[in-house]
Design an enzyme around this catalytic site. Sequence first.
Site, short mmCIF file in Angstrom:
data_model
loop_
_atom_site.label_atom_id
_atom_site.label_comp_id
_atom_site.label_asym_id
_atom_site.label_seq_id
_atom_site.Cartn_x
_atom_site.Cartn_y
_atom_site.Cartn_z
N GLY A 36 -11.62 2.40 1.53
CA GLY A 36 -12.98 3.06 1.34
C GLY A 36 -13.85 2.14 0.70
O GLY A 36 -14.93 1.71 0.92
N TYR A 53 9.24 5.60 -0.86
CA TYR A 53 8.75 4.26 -0.88
C TYR A 53 8.44 3.61 0.53
O TYR A 53 7.29 3.12 0.92
CB TYR A 53 9.42 3.27 -1.62
#
Length: 318
Positions: A108, A151
């Site tokens: 963003g 992960y």
Amino acid sequence: MQEHKRKRILITGAAGFLGSHLCDRFIEEGFHVIGMDNLVTGDIKNIEHLFHLAQFEFYHHDVSKFVHVPGELHYILHFASPASPIDYLKIPIQTLKVGSLGTHNLLGLAKSKQARILVASTSEVYGDPLVSPQNEEYWGNVNPVGPRGVYDEAKRFQEAMTMAYHNFHGLETRIARIFNTFGPRMRLHDGRALPNFISQALQGKDLTVFGDGSQTRSFIYVSDQVEGIFKLLFSDYPLPVNIGNPEEMTLLAVAQEIIKLTQSQSSIRFEKLPVDDPKQRRPDIDKAIRLLNWKPQVSRKNGLENTINYYRNLFQEQ
């Protein structure tokens, strides 16, 4: 170097092993570097030598929360994440959040600043691979609910989110699939094979090899990794690229080599193989060679000697 003058780059995970070396490289190239780290696994000592520089600034911040950087921003390197099983087994939720919320926040930011972003993915997206070597078109063999899933899946989601921003918003994105990297500034008690072996050998302790040691890894020295990332950032290729060394070795052979290089009297002790531990790791780097004109330059022996000397000095300071 002139074209990079006054270009501003944000490097997340800046106080970590790879992040700190990237800060050094971009400072050398004439960039204004903004380092960001919440110091959960990073160490401020890795970047304190940069604090006196006008072209470096540091934000103590968790990228899983809203990220604001005032002024222009031209590039972002997203390297914030635990990267060792010892860490992501201890802080699984933070690991998932930095790969998902953190990546979303930084994509963003890149969109709002019209910046190019490179995200640090990993060979762990391939899981326990059923093919060798692993090329970028291989989809992987990952257990999403196993202990390593926090992960592996965080990084797989990160790649998917990055490509969504590229395809939907037209954002300039790059994805580096990083294979086992080693060198100075890796933590003594990092939990991964090479730091463990070197630390144990220098202390005269038995080297801990999991399973029978026949599982393979491919190790790349940090300066080669940084060069690959640098070239990828300035390429025009948005899909994932493996950055690693295709020279494959068993972990037993690596342990024996480290005993020899450290001239240690250590023996090797075998322990039970952890759940979902990959049996093979070997990158296909044809794409990096072709697209980036890049391949590793530092021999494993030279890299290990540099790393061993770094750890020797650490022990002497303690």
